[in-house]
Design an enzyme around this catalytic site. Sequence first.
Site, PDB file in Angstrom:
ATOM      1  N   TYR A  58       6.547  -9.691  16.791  1.00 57.06           N
ATOM      2  CA  TYR A  58       6.802  -8.741  17.883  1.00 57.06           C
ATOM      3  C   TYR A  58       8.011  -7.851  17.538  1.00 57.06           C
ATOM      4  O   TYR A  58       9.041  -8.348  17.071  1.00 57.06           O
ATOM      5  CB  TYR A  58       7.057  -9.531  19.172  1.00 57.06           C
ATOM      6  CG  TYR A  58       7.511  -8.697  20.331  1.00 57.06           C
ATOM      7  CD1 TYR A  58       6.651  -7.787  20.937  1.00 57.06           C
ATOM      8  CD2 TYR A  58       8.806  -8.807  20.824  1.00 57.06           C
ATOM      9  CE1 TYR A  58       7.075  -7.012  21.991  1.00 57.06           C
ATOM     10  CE2 TYR A  58       9.235  -8.038  21.886  1.00 57.06           C
ATOM     11  CZ  TYR A  58       8.354  -7.137  22.467  1.00 57.06           C
ATOM     12  OH  TYR A  58       8.784  -6.366  23.511  1.00 57.06           O
ATOM     13  N   LYS A  92       3.887 -11.429  30.473  1.00 58.50           N
ATOM     14  CA  LYS A  92       2.552 -10.980  30.098  1.00 58.50           C
ATOM     15  C   LYS A  92       1.483 -11.753  30.897  1.00 58.50           C
ATOM     16  O   LYS A  92       1.447 -11.636  32.097  1.00 58.50           O
ATOM     17  CB  LYS A  92       2.399 -11.129  28.586  1.00 58.50           C
ATOM     18  CG  LYS A  92       3.624 -10.617  27.776  1.00 58.50           C
ATOM     19  CD  LYS A  92       3.838  -9.122  27.884  1.00 58.50           C
ATOM     20  CE  LYS A  92       5.170  -8.638  27.315  1.00 58.50           C
ATOM     21  NZ  LYS A  92       5.467  -9.004  25.943  1.00 58.50           N
ATOM     22  N   ASP A 150       5.038 -18.571  19.060  1.00 61.46           N
ATOM     23  CA  ASP A 150       5.021 -17.651  20.195  1.00 61.46           C
ATOM     24  C   ASP A 150       3.573 -17.598  20.683  1.00 61.46           C
ATOM     25  O   ASP A 150       2.704 -17.056  20.009  1.00 61.46           O
ATOM     26  CB  ASP A 150       5.530 -16.272  19.749  1.00 61.46           C
ATOM     27  CG  ASP A 150       5.605 -15.265  20.889  1.00 61.46           C
ATOM     28  OD1 ASP A 150       4.858 -15.426  21.876  1.00 61.46           O
ATOM     29  OD2 ASP A 150       6.392 -14.305  20.775  1.00 61.46           O
ATOM     30  N   ARG A 192      22.624 -21.256  38.182  1.00 59.76           N
ATOM     31  CA  ARG A 192      22.444 -21.018  36.740  1.00 59.76           C
ATOM     32  C   ARG A 192      22.007 -22.315  36.065  1.00 59.76           C
ATOM     33  O   ARG A 192      21.230 -22.322  35.130  1.00 59.76           O
ATOM     34  CB  ARG A 192      23.722 -20.459  36.093  1.00 59.76           C
ATOM     35  CG  ARG A 192      23.606 -20.359  34.567  1.00 59.76           C
ATOM     36  CD  ARG A 192      24.623 -19.427  33.899  1.00 59.76           C
ATOM     37  NE  ARG A 192      25.928 -19.429  34.528  1.00 59.76           N
ATOM     38  CZ  ARG A 192      26.812 -20.439  34.468  1.00 59.76           C
ATOM     39  NH1 ARG A 192      26.536 -21.524  33.782  1.00 59.76           N
ATOM     40  NH2 ARG A 192      27.969 -20.342  35.086  1.00 59.76           N
TER      41      ARG A 192
HETATM   42  C1  LIG Z   1       6.615  -9.042  25.084  1.00 60.94           C
HETATM   43  C2  LIG Z   1       6.684 -10.035  24.001  1.00 60.94           C
HETATM   44  C3  LIG Z   1       7.893 -10.687  23.708  1.00 60.94           C
HETATM   45  C4  LIG Z   1       9.186 -10.348  24.418  1.00 60.94           C
HETATM   46  O1  LIG Z   1       9.172 -10.719  25.755  1.00 60.94           O
HETATM   47  P1  LIG Z   1      10.015  -9.978  26.909  1.00 60.94           P
HETATM   48  O2  LIG Z   1       9.618 -10.709  28.135  1.00 60.94           O
HETATM   49  O3  LIG Z   1       9.600  -8.543  26.895  1.00 60.94           O
HETATM   50  O4  LIG Z   1      11.451 -10.122  26.560  1.00 60.94           O
HETATM   51  C5  LIG Z   1       7.874 -11.645  22.705  1.00 60.94           C
HETATM   52  N1  LIG Z   1       6.749 -11.948  22.031  1.00 60.94           N
HETATM   53  C6  LIG Z   1       5.575 -11.331  22.283  1.00 60.94           C
HETATM   54  C7  LIG Z   1       4.360 -11.705  21.510  1.00 60.94           C
HETATM   55  C8  LIG Z   1       5.499 -10.357  23.271  1.00 60.94           C
HETATM   56  O5  LIG Z   1       4.344  -9.734  23.504  1.00 60.94           O
END
Ligand SMILES: *Cc1c(COP(=O)(O)O)cnc(C)c1O
Length: 381
Positions: free
Chosen positions: A98, A195, A170, A46
Amino acid sequence: MDFETRAIHVGQEPDPATGAIITPIYQTSTYVQDAVGEHKGYDYSRVANPTRHALETALASLESAEYGIAYSSGLGATTTLMHLLNPGDRVVLIADVYGGVYRMTSQVYEPKGYRFHYLPAEDFPNLAEHLDDSTRMVWIETPSNPMLNVVDIAAAAEATHAAGALLVVDNTFATPYLQRPLELGADVVVHSTTKYLGGHSDVVGGFAATNDPTVAERLRFLQKSLGAVPGPFDSWLVLRGLKTLAVRMRQHCQNAMEVAAVLERHSRVERVFYPGLPSHPGHTIAARQMRDFGGMVSFLAESPEEAAAIAGRTQLFQLAESLGGVESLIEVPARMTHAATADAPFAAPPNLVRLSVGIESAEDLLTDLEDALVSAAARSR
Ligand SMILES: *Cc1c(COP(=O)(O)O)cnc(C)c1O
């Protein structure tokens, strides 16, 4: 070294024990110590794990960051960042944040006394007017999900710092290949590695990077204290994804530009949102702060019914949430990824369709969309 080279080599030296060219998956929870307290930098997974460490080193380098910390998901990274704050603190977020982040701020942290202000993208040129003494953080996505709004990162950083707050960007949609927020003045960059960074729709993960040693130390402390860590195999999958990020992004961008241009001319499409189109209100800023315009395209169908019909009729564009994989996806945000924003300051338009344009043949993708648009229209007549 250039980006493409660092993606393949930084943090990923051949294994000293065996010469294995690829970073091993250190699938272990604990590490044998030579004597009490004497170990090789690893005591419990961890806290630290060599595969995770390789990912953190590589991805920090790609974001031009001194420090990188990996989390179990994008929201795992987000909730950890929220723990930099205290009840009573105020955060200004881009309004079309998001959906999962909005669910977290509105239903988890707001009831605990945190205060959130959702600012539409078009008001960001006047960001300074919306910050006060209690504002500790500004949170933006650019391009944003799902409207592809663009915020001037350097200008936002200046206003945020003048108010003594932290700017978090982000960078999930752009990836560090297209845009590096820390170079533009942001304090923290955050990712859903699920992603484009993973890139193959086979892993869920998150990441944060910074050049601020105080913030980094706190985020590292929170990583072990809150426990939202990625496992060794998940870390390895993202590390493998990074190696091809540059070539994948080039194809995503090229295909998305073609799709956006064709959709913009299409009689069944009301409006297209893609920062690469000169008609996009954020085009000039995007052209300045991004290398290219990304793989995400949204558009307005003529009605909510037609949006759902189109999404149900494409064959190559699979009907699914998420984005950023090599395969193309289609979805209706108001009923899928952004359903949590129905009563929010920003609600996804019910006739909005979001595309994650993959790296298949652009011609095949265009044929698929054309067929779906025509047959959806024929059916709703
Ligand atoms: C998918 C997404 C998130 C969240 O991420 P997870 O891996 O699904 O927890 C946050 N910000 C954006 C822009 C996203 O597309």
